[in-house]
Every structure is written in C-alpha cells, then in structure tokens.
Design an enzyme around this catalytic site. Structure first.
Site, mmCIF file in Angstrom:
data_model
loop_
_atom_site.group_PDB
_atom_site.id
_atom_site.type_symbol
_atom_site.label_atom_id
_atom_site.label_comp_id
_atom_site.label_asym_id
_atom_site.label_seq_id
_atom_site.Cartn_x
_atom_site.Cartn_y
_atom_site.Cartn_z
ATOM 1 N N GLU A 1 1.022 -1.398 0.003
ATOM 2 C CA GLU A 1 -0.004 -0.004 -0.102
ATOM 3 C C GLU A 1 0.898 1.286 -0.122
ATOM 4 O O GLU A 1 1.835 1.367 0.700
ATOM 5 C CB GLU A 1 -0.880 -0.085 1.052
ATOM 6 C CG GLU A 1 -1.703 1.417 1.426
ATOM 7 C CD GLU A 1 -2.587 1.803 0.383
ATOM 8 O OE1 GLU A 1 -3.173 1.010 -0.280
ATOM 9 O OE2 GLU A 1 -2.216 2.805 -0.001
ATOM 10 N N GLY B 1 -6.881 1.094 3.724
ATOM 11 C CA GLY B 1 -8.355 1.235 3.591
ATOM 12 C C GLY B 1 -8.637 1.895 2.288
ATOM 13 O O GLY B 1 -9.958 2.077 2.112
ATOM 14 N N GLY B 2 -7.760 2.461 1.606
ATOM 15 C CA GLY B 2 -7.968 3.064 0.198
ATOM 16 C C GLY B 2 -8.985 4.259 0.366
ATOM 17 O O GLY B 2 -8.948 4.930 1.364
ATOM 18 N N THR B 3 -9.640 4.526 -0.689
ATOM 19 C CA THR B 3 -10.578 5.591 -0.901
ATOM 20 C C THR B 3 -11.631 5.512 0.164
ATOM 21 O O THR B 3 -11.970 6.576 0.791
ATOM 22 C CB THR B 3 -11.164 5.760 -2.298
ATOM 23 O OG1 THR B 3 -9.726 5.455 -3.251
ATOM 24 C CG2 THR B 3 -11.790 6.819 -2.653
ATOM 25 N N CYS B 4 -12.188 4.485 -0.090
ATOM 26 C CA CYS B 4 -13.759 4.349 0.754
ATOM 27 C C CYS B 4 -13.460 4.960 2.343
ATOM 28 O O CYS B 4 -14.109 5.748 2.760
ATOM 29 C CB CYS B 4 -14.310 3.214 0.953
ATOM 30 S SG CYS B 4 -15.959 2.981 1.919
ATOM 31 N N HIS C 1 -45.799 -2.205 10.075
ATOM 32 C CA HIS C 1 -46.615 -0.654 10.149
ATOM 33 C C HIS C 1 -45.967 0.001 11.473
ATOM 34 O O HIS C 1 -45.937 -0.598 12.366
ATOM 35 C CB HIS C 1 -47.987 -0.863 10.084
ATOM 36 C CG HIS C 1 -48.607 0.413 10.295
ATOM 37 N ND1 HIS C 1 -48.999 1.536 9.125
ATOM 38 C CD2 HIS C 1 -49.012 1.325 11.349
ATOM 39 C CE1 HIS C 1 -49.280 2.595 9.636
ATOM 40 N NE2 HIS C 1 -49.531 2.255 10.899
#
Ligand SMILES: Cc1cc2nc3c(=O)[nH]c(=O)nc-3n(C[C@H](O)[C@H](O)[C@H](O)COP(=O)(O)OP(=O)(O)OC[C@H]3O[C@@H](n4cnc5c(N)ncnc54)[C@H](O)[C@@H]3O)c2cc1C
Length: 457
Positions: free
Chosen positions: A34, A39-42, A440
């Site tokens: 990495e 964790g990257g973009t998200c 409901h």
C-alpha cells in the site's frame, strides 16, 4: 535477492485486505503493498468521511427545522473544526482497525510503498523485488482532473483535499453535477456555504431517469443551491474573490465566481504508473484493466479487483470482486461478475436508493413493462417524520412478472430499496411481495401497494 510469496496484493482498498485475510487463512504467504493509507478511498477520502459529514449536515438541517417539531434552539451555526474532527475520528478508527488486522495477520507481510511490475511474476517496492505465483491488483482510482483551460492557474479541491477543509468556504463552486458533486453540494449548503453546481450536461446525474434527476434538482434548489447546467465551455481563471469558473462562451452569464472550487468530474483508475506493460496486462482505452467474468486479466495468474477494472465503482462492488475471486480460487466455486445486479445509493437527503434497471433502460430493452410510483407525501411513515420529499418507483416485466428495478428517492430510500434488490436476486415474481405482511409504520410497507398500482407504459 527476490523474496517469494504465494500471493501479492497491490493496494489495500476494499478488496485487497479481505482477500489477504482469506489467502492467509488458507495457509498462503501474502505480501500486501500500500502506497498511501490502508483502507483506500472508501475509508480515507470516500464513503466513510463523506457519510460522516452528511450526518453532521443532516443534524444541522433538522435542528434548523426545530420549530416544526415543537422545540427551539439558538442560532444553528456549523463549527467546521468540530465537523472535521468528528470525520477524522471515524476515518482513523476505521483505518487503524484494518491496519492492525493486516499487521497482525499470520503469513502476511505489509509493504508500505509504491508497487510497480518488473515482469509478469515480479513486483518492485521501495527498491525491493518480490515475486509470487498469483498477483492481485486492487489499486482503485482517483479524482479526474482533465486539462481544462486555466486549470493550472488556479487552486482547486478534489474529494481527497476536501478532507483537509476545516473551514467554511464562503462560496463553493462545484464542477460536476453527479453523485460525488451533489453530496458535497448539499452538505456544504447545510453547513452554511453558498453553493453553485456547474454541470456540462443538460441534467444532473444523467444516468438516472429524467423525473429522478428533475426531482433531485428541485429538492436541492429548495435548499438554496444554484445550478448552471449545459455549461459547455468550462474554464478557470484566478479572481480577486477566489476563482472564476467560465461556464459559457456564447450567451448568458459567462462565468460563476466563487471563493473555492471543487472538481467532481469523475474518477480515473490508478493504472498508469504500475508498469502493467512489463507484466503483459492489458488495459482499455480509458485505462481500466480488462478482466473476464472471474476477474482474470489478460495474464491468467493476475487478477484485477475493485474500481481499477471498470466493472464497478463502489465499495460493495469491490468487496464482491474479492468474494468472487476468493470463492473461485479457495472454495472451488464458480462465481461470476455477471451474476451481480446493479445497486447503489446517492447520499443526499432524502437519499436515492437504486436497484436494477432504470425505467429508461427497461423501456429500451424492448420488454413490456409495468411502472408504479407513489409520492412520499402518501407514505405515512414519511408524513409522521415530516420528511415527505421524493417518490417511490418500481419497474416490472409485464410478461414474466419479474421486478426489473427501483428508484426510491425519499426517507430511508437507501435501505428500503433492498426489499426490491432481494426480489431481483431471488428472481421471484412480484406477486410474492403482494402476499407479505410488512411492518407498520414503515416506508417498506408501501411496496406491495406500489406494485399493486403498477400500470403498463
Ligand atoms: C467522495 C466519494 C464518496 C464515495 N461514496 C461511496 C459510497 O457511499 N458508497 C460506495 O459504495 N462507494 C463510494 N465511493 C466509491 C468507493 O470509495 C470506491 O468504489 C472504493 O473505495 C473502491 O475500492 P477499491 O478497493 O477498488 O480501491 P481504493 O479504495 O481506491 O483502494 C486502492 C488502494 O490502492 C493503493 N494504490 C494505488 N496504486 C498503488 C500502487 N501502485 N502501489 C501500492 N498501492 C497502490 C491506493 O493508495 C489505495 O489505498 C465513494 C468515492 C468517493 C471518491
């Protein structure tokens, strides 16, 4: 000397870490590489921080409506430092969770650096050569910054640099009226900025049905966001107030002047600096790695997962790529990309939840279709909550009774749409839904009614 692993994973975004987990659990040695944030973009600049900021903006919006709900507050004013700090905590908790998991993973070595291919089985990182029998590319994408006139003469923001904004821009001009641009537009308007969205096309989020796109524009206009559509001549120039964004060359207002500019004009894959030619991995004309139905690239031992393969642009699609690859390689299954149905959400308020085809796509497919709609003003739960903007729309095949798609623009639309998504995956006729007894009061309880009221179009 070249270090040898069973597998190399390039990029620790949404597919790479879980894949490393499955490979290592199966007894394989794995190298994860990495170059920026685990964790990257998200996790770092995408879904998580934006949805955290959307939540702050929503709380402020509702607080301003206090009198409608029977309470009073003082003046509602954003503390952007606190908004940013809340967002940073969510990022850091998530990033460090994945980081700790990877660092402690058995048989897994994490390399922090930029990876490039040296040959089909060999990758270089920080000057070190490593090789593996199988290589998994999960390099994601980044904000597209096309060479528009004057762009090099002004400073601009992207979704990544927006994460450093801990102040309130006086007038934020957002270039791009699609998913990312609209989420930032509404949140900053709610924080208190003046916001103008400049869009090249004739409508916002052009992929959606016109009535969806028009309804979103109206909702955002009601909150005071200004739009400039059909801006066919976009350019940039420094201005004493900040930046002047040229919108038209021929008529009307020629420019919009703002204090800050955010570019939200799509994403491009991080494939240009990977040395893919050395590996013999093919890309398409837009730079996406071409893959088959099982995510194999033009080199059968190399797989591409997530945004970089152009077959999805979401966290859930990247994660599903991992599931497909892991199931096929480790569990002898035969899962395929083509089994995946379209599903995503636009996180403005109210959110848009989408599943399957749009009505426009269903019409184009040549099927005989049925369409049912219902305004949120006729959904009891929405009325009780005081959130009646938007509508529900369901599209079905008149001959097979299959549900083809849904667009739910309204309170909890991102959640309620899963009712239709489940039916699409089950390939169940819509009559099944008419016999269920929903809870409901919920928004979902109206789905059987919308189905019952569907009409041929
Ligand atoms: C503002 C914004 C909001 C979003 N909101 C949502 C949402 O609400 N829901 C949703 O589903 N999706 C959302 N997305 C999209 C989502 O973030 C991406 O689809 C997802 O992160 C893709 O994951 P990935 O694993 O393919 O790549 P990424 O998460 O981008 O990870 C790729 C990783 O690879 C690393 N890398 C790249 N090249 C190299 C190299 N050569 N060597 C080493 N490492 C490398 C990168 O640093 C990065 O960490 C959003 C995106 C943005 C920008």
């Amino acid at each position: 000397m070249t270090k040898k692993f069973d597998a190399i994973v390039i990029g620790a975004g949404q597919a790479g870490p879980p894949l490393a987990g499955s490979l290592s659990a199966a007894g394989q040695t794995v190298a994860v590489i990495e170059r920026k944030f685990i964790g990257g973009t998200c996790v770092n600049t995408g879904c998580k921080p934006t949805k955290t900021m959307v939540a702050s903006a929503y709380a402020m919006f509702m607080a301003r409506r206090a009198a409608e709900y029977g309470f009073s507050t003082g003046d509602i004013k954003a503390d952007m430092g606190a908004v940013a700090a809340r967002k940073d905590k969510v990022i850091m908790d998530s990033r460090s969770g994945v980081e700790g998991w990877l660092d402690g993973m058995e048989r897994c070595t994490v390399f922090r650096g930029h990876a490039t291919f040296v040959s089909p089985h060999e990758v270089s990182v920080n000057g070190e050569a490593i090789s593996a029998d199988r290589i998994f590319i999960n390099v994601g994408g980044r904000a597209n910054v096309p060479s528009m006139p004057g762009i090099d003469k002004v400073s601009y923001l992207t979704n990544s640099t927006m994460m450093e904004v801990d102040f309130l821009p006086e007038h934020l001009v957002i270039v791009g009226g699609s998913y990312i641009g609209l989420e930032f537009a509404q949140m900053f308007r709610r924080f208190g900025s003046k916001v103008t969205v400049v869009e090249k096309g004739p409508s916002l989020i052009g992929r959606e049905d016109p009535e969806v796109s028009d309804a979103i524009k109206t909702i955002l206009e009601e909150e005071g966001i200004a739009f400039r559509l059909k801006a066919e001549c976009i350019s940039f120039a420094p201005h004493e107030e900040g930046v002047s964004v040229g919108v038209d060359c021929d008529y009307g207002d020629r420019a919009v002047v703002g204090t800050h500019v955010l570019l939200a004009i799509g994403r491009i894959p991080n494939t240009g600096d990977l040395g893919l030619d050395k590996a013999g991995v093919k890309i398409d004309e837009r730079g996406y790695i071409t893959v088959d139905d099982e995510l194999r690239t033009s080199q059968p031992h190399i797989f591409a997962l997530g945004d970089c393969n152009g077959r999805g642009a979401f966290t859930h699609t990247a994660y599903n790529d991992f599931e497909i690859v892991a199931a096929n390689l480790l569990d002898n299954e035969s899962r395929r990309l083509s089994d995946r149905e379209t599903a995503y959400a636009l996180y403005i308020d109210p959110p848009l939840g989408r599943a399957g085809m749009t009505e426009t796509e269903a019409r184009k497919s040549g099927r005989k279709i049925l369409v049912g709609t219902r305004p949120m003003t006729r959904v009891g739960r929405a009325v009780e909550r005081g959130e009646t903007k938007g509508f529900l729309k369901i599209v079905a095949d008149a001959d097979t009774q299959e549900l083809l798609g849904a667009a739910f623009l309204g309170a909890s639309g991102d959640e309620v749409v899963h009712g239709i998504l489940d039916m699409i995956y089950a390939r169940a006729p819509y009559t099944v839904m008419q016999r269920m007894v929903p809870i409901h009061p919920t928004v979902s309880e109206l789905l059987p009614t919308v189905i019952a009221e569907m009409k041929p179009v």
